[in-house]
Design a protein around this motif. Structure first.
Motif, mmCIF file in Angstrom:
data_model
loop_
_atom_site.group_PDB
_atom_site.id
_atom_site.type_symbol
_atom_site.label_atom_id
_atom_site.label_comp_id
_atom_site.label_asym_id
_atom_site.label_seq_id
_atom_site.Cartn_x
_atom_site.Cartn_y
_atom_site.Cartn_z
ATOM 1 N N TRP A 75 0.835 -1.269 -0.119
ATOM 2 C CA TRP A 75 0.104 -0.038 -0.056
ATOM 3 C C TRP A 75 0.914 1.376 -0.062
ATOM 4 C CZ3 TRP A 75 -4.677 1.866 -1.062
ATOM 5 C CH2 TRP A 75 -5.741 0.710 -1.078
ATOM 6 N N ALA A 76 2.163 1.123 0.773
ATOM 7 C CA ALA A 76 2.719 2.349 0.804
ATOM 8 C C ALA A 76 3.468 2.756 -0.334
ATOM 9 C CB ALA A 76 3.681 2.349 2.039
ATOM 10 N N VAL A 77 3.923 1.588 -1.139
ATOM 11 C CA VAL A 77 4.484 1.511 -2.515
ATOM 12 C C VAL A 77 3.724 2.452 -3.399
ATOM 13 C CG1 VAL A 77 5.491 0.549 -4.424
ATOM 14 C CG2 VAL A 77 6.318 -0.014 -2.102
ATOM 15 N N LEU A 78 2.257 1.681 -3.397
ATOM 16 C CA LEU A 78 1.323 2.293 -4.452
ATOM 17 C C LEU A 78 1.059 3.799 -4.090
ATOM 18 C CD1 LEU A 78 -0.968 1.679 -6.373
ATOM 19 C CD2 LEU A 78 -2.483 1.313 -4.434
ATOM 20 N N PRO A 126 -11.090 6.159 4.663
ATOM 21 C CA PRO A 126 -9.763 6.436 5.283
ATOM 22 C C PRO A 126 -9.149 7.302 4.383
ATOM 23 C CG PRO A 126 -10.267 3.953 5.160
ATOM 24 C CD PRO A 126 -11.367 4.816 4.373
ATOM 25 N N GLU A 127 -8.157 7.933 4.978
ATOM 26 C CA GLU A 127 -7.394 9.183 4.246
ATOM 27 C C GLU A 127 -6.471 8.339 3.400
ATOM 28 O OE1 GLU A 127 -4.985 12.849 5.696
ATOM 29 O OE2 GLU A 127 -4.092 10.954 6.216
ATOM 30 N N TYR A 128 -5.954 7.313 3.550
ATOM 31 C CA TYR A 128 -4.959 6.736 2.474
ATOM 32 C C TYR A 128 -5.768 6.113 1.344
ATOM 33 C CZ TYR A 128 -6.286 1.857 3.911
ATOM 34 O OH TYR A 128 -7.094 0.719 4.223
ATOM 35 N N LYS A 129 -7.053 5.741 1.548
ATOM 36 C CA LYS A 129 -7.657 5.296 0.150
ATOM 37 C C LYS A 129 -8.181 6.702 -0.650
ATOM 38 C CE LYS A 129 -9.189 0.971 1.890
ATOM 39 N NZ LYS A 129 -10.633 -0.030 2.160
ATOM 40 N N VAL A 130 -8.460 7.776 0.008
ATOM 41 C CA VAL A 130 -8.787 9.146 -0.568
ATOM 42 C C VAL A 130 -7.730 9.401 -1.454
ATOM 43 C CG1 VAL A 130 -9.462 11.418 -0.223
ATOM 44 C CG2 VAL A 130 -10.635 9.593 0.921
ATOM 45 N N ILE A 131 -6.408 9.569 -0.690
ATOM 46 C CA ILE A 131 -5.291 9.808 -1.433
ATOM 47 C C ILE A 131 -4.953 9.117 -2.528
ATOM 48 C CG2 ILE A 131 -2.809 9.975 -1.025
ATOM 49 C CD1 ILE A 131 -3.383 10.837 1.499
ATOM 50 N N PHE A 136 3.901 11.423 0.471
ATOM 51 C CA PHE A 136 5.020 10.474 0.581
ATOM 52 C C PHE A 136 5.196 9.683 1.655
ATOM 53 C CE2 PHE A 136 7.092 13.662 -2.591
ATOM 54 C CZ PHE A 136 6.439 13.184 -3.622
ATOM 55 N N ASP A 137 4.823 10.231 2.772
ATOM 56 C CA ASP A 137 4.948 9.643 4.068
ATOM 57 C C ASP A 137 3.839 8.544 4.088
ATOM 58 O OD1 ASP A 137 5.562 8.564 6.514
ATOM 59 O OD2 ASP A 137 5.132 10.438 7.464
ATOM 60 N N SER A 138 3.672 7.519 3.255
ATOM 61 C CA SER A 138 2.643 6.883 2.790
ATOM 62 C C SER A 138 2.163 5.737 3.942
ATOM 63 C CB SER A 138 2.503 6.093 1.460
ATOM 64 O OG SER A 138 4.068 5.482 1.289
ATOM 65 N N SER A 139 3.410 5.404 4.732
ATOM 66 C CA SER A 139 2.992 4.340 5.470
ATOM 67 C C SER A 139 2.456 4.777 6.722
ATOM 68 C CB SER A 139 4.468 3.431 6.098
ATOM 69 O OG SER A 139 5.279 4.498 6.604
ATOM 70 N N ARG A 140 2.652 6.150 7.075
ATOM 71 C CA ARG A 140 1.860 6.753 8.120
ATOM 72 C C ARG A 140 0.659 7.159 7.739
ATOM 73 N NH1 ARG A 140 3.613 6.910 13.161
ATOM 74 N NH2 ARG A 140 5.839 7.384 12.276
ATOM 75 N N LYS A 141 0.346 7.456 6.444
ATOM 76 C CA LYS A 141 -1.099 7.734 6.177
ATOM 77 C C LYS A 141 -1.790 6.470 6.402
ATOM 78 C CE LYS A 141 -0.210 11.973 4.595
ATOM 79 N NZ LYS A 141 -0.767 12.985 5.534
ATOM 80 N N ILE A 142 -1.097 5.319 6.162
ATOM 81 C CA ILE A 142 -2.203 4.073 6.222
ATOM 82 C C ILE A 142 -2.370 3.624 7.731
ATOM 83 C CG2 ILE A 142 -2.021 1.503 5.720
ATOM 84 C CD1 ILE A 142 -0.013 2.229 3.561
ATOM 85 N N THR A 143 -1.476 4.045 8.462
ATOM 86 C CA THR A 143 -1.841 3.738 10.001
ATOM 87 C C THR A 143 -2.415 4.755 10.891
ATOM 88 O OG1 THR A 143 0.684 3.907 10.209
ATOM 89 C CG2 THR A 143 0.026 1.712 9.777
ATOM 90 N N ASP A 144 -2.693 5.877 10.167
ATOM 91 C CA ASP A 144 -3.184 6.936 10.963
ATOM 92 C C ASP A 144 -4.762 6.896 11.232
ATOM 93 O OD1 ASP A 144 -0.978 8.244 11.948
ATOM 94 O OD2 ASP A 144 -0.842 9.813 10.337
ATOM 95 N N TYR A 145 -5.126 7.581 11.897
ATOM 96 C CA TYR A 145 -6.681 7.565 12.411
ATOM 97 C C TYR A 145 -7.231 8.948 11.634
ATOM 98 C CZ TYR A 145 -6.465 3.940 15.745
ATOM 99 O OH TYR A 145 -6.197 2.719 16.310
ATOM 100 N N GLU A 146 -7.130 8.941 10.397
ATOM 101 C CA GLU A 146 -7.749 10.216 9.757
ATOM 102 C C GLU A 146 -8.861 9.520 8.512
ATOM 103 O OE1 GLU A 146 -7.427 13.204 10.063
ATOM 104 O OE2 GLU A 146 -5.967 13.175 11.384
#
Length: 411
Positions: free
Chosen positions: A297-300, A381-386, A361-371
């Motif tokens: 996910w982070a790489v994607l 979730p924020e990472y899917k919106v991004i 770019f800080d994608s691993s943090r986006k995946i594991t955050d509560y946004e």
């Protein structure tokens, strides 16, 4: 690959800026890896600190022994073992603390377990060494305590706005869907990969921008566009070939950076831990992914952010008359947002800033955050919106680029 695309690809790859960019990406990947390896530290069996590769090797040996499901039984045995050390006066110094020698011989090898237990029983943002205070029976509420930490985090007061009732319920349900018991393993190699991954994306994106800036603007500057556009395919296939060649170069640079960085770090630190729960690295992570799934996910996300930078570069290149202002504009887009602090008053502002490439770019943090984003009554979730935003933006920018170059008037 058609002839025109190969021709445009060679034009990009023959420039000195391309070779300089490749050197920068490889150098940064090596540097980021070296720093992380050099900073590794652990207490050796003799009580002295080990650093670098010896520290990594010892930690890997210890954590491999702990690999497997993180069951209540395993947690209880860990607490019991530690309490037995504390109850034996021979193991304690004058202050009543475990001696350095005993710690090095018996405690250090279980440090990964101790850390997880302490995170579960400590209040949010207040890490305490709870392993000294627990009883073996407390292990049965380990996962319940983690959920209590989630509730505590979601119900805290934040200057930029508290979580809504819907968001709280959403994240609580996400955490309840995480498979338990967690899968333990040695994960330091992957944790190190996540640590500097954002910088690999950042430098790769800038190199992509430098390489693609002249694709259209360079021809405006040299006057070659007048010749090309008067040719048979100058307003159709040539444009498509330029865009395809640019995408190939962008993907190639991404593969180079990610492969060099990831394989170098894991080659030194070990490939173990891909199947471990991501909570071994980010204890509060609300996603049900393994470490390797989180990496994918982070790489994607990071790769899409780099490709978005490339798409913006091509669009600017199709509209500006020289490559230099294109590079300046991309530099501003990449580096200025990094200097803008997180808002302490507006969660909406922070969400909008998250859609900029430099913050993706800080994608691993986006995946594991509560946004989470509220979109048309749905919580996403924020990472899917991004991810969706980057894909849509790239899909829109490329046709705009095609059209801008096609309609450009020769001076």
């Amino acid at each position: 690959m058609d002839t025109l695309t190969r021709f445009e690809l060679r034009k990009i790859m023959r420039k000195k800026s391309f070779y300089a960019g490749v050197a920068i990406i490889v150098t940064m990947a090596i540097l980021m890896s070296t720093v992380l390896v050099a900073n590794a530290q652990i207490t050796g069996k003799d009580g002295n600190f080990l650093n670098g590769i010896p520290a990594i090797q010892l930690e890997r040996a210890y954590n491999r022994q702990l690999a497997g499901p993180l069951t209540s039984e395993k947690l209880g045995n860990t607490i019991r073992r530690h309490q037995n050390l504390l109850h034996d006066p021979k193991n304690l110094d004058e202050k009543g603390e475990v001696t350095v020698e005993v710690n090095a011989k018996f405690d250090v090898k279980y440090e990964q377990m101790y850390s997880l237990i302490n995170y579960a029983f400590s209040p949010v943002n207040d890490y305490d060494y709870f392993i000294d205070k627990l009883k073996p029976c407390d292990a049965s509420v380990f996962y319940q305590k983690r959920l209590e930490r989630v509730h505590e985090y979601l119900n805290a007061d934040y200057a930029y706005g508290n979580y809504s009732a819907e968001a709280k319920d959403y994240f609580i349900k996400m955490n309840e869907r995480i498979p338990v018991p967690f899968q333990m393993d040695y994960v330091t190699g992957w944790a190190n990969v996540f640590e500097n991954l954002q910088f690999i994306f950042l430098f790769t994106a800038f190199v992509i921008a430098v390489c693609l800036a002249p694709v259209f603007a360079g021809e405006y500057q040299s006057g070659a566009d007048a010749i090309l556009r008067s040719s048979r395919y100058g307003r159709s296939k040539v444009i498509s070939a330029k865009i395809k060649a640019s995408l190939i170069v962008s993907v190639g640079l991404l593969v180079l950076g990610l492969t060099t960085y990831t394989l170098l770090l894991l080659g030194i630190c070990g490939f173990d831990g891909g199947n471990a729960s991501v909570q071994m690295i980010r204890f509060m992570a609300p996603v049900p992914y393994t470490v390797f799934q989180t990496y994918l996910w982070a790489v994607l996300i990071g790769s899409l952010a780099c490709l978005l930078v490339g798409a913006v570069t091509l669009w600017l290149s199709s509209r500006m008359r020289s490559p230099f202002p294109v590079i300046i504009a991309i530099g501003i887009l990449l580096f200025v947002p990094m200097a803008i602090p997180v808002s302490q008053t507006s969660r909406l502002f922070n969400h909008l800033m998250a859609l900029l490439p430099s913050n993706m770019f800080d994608s691993s943090r986006k995946i594991t955050d509560y946004e989470v984003f509220h979109i048309f009554g749905q919580l996403i979730p924020e990472y899917k919106v991004i991810t969706g935003f980057a894909i849509i933006s790239i899909a829109l920018l490329l046709p705009f680029t095609y059209r801008a170059y096609k309609k450009h008037q020769v001076a």
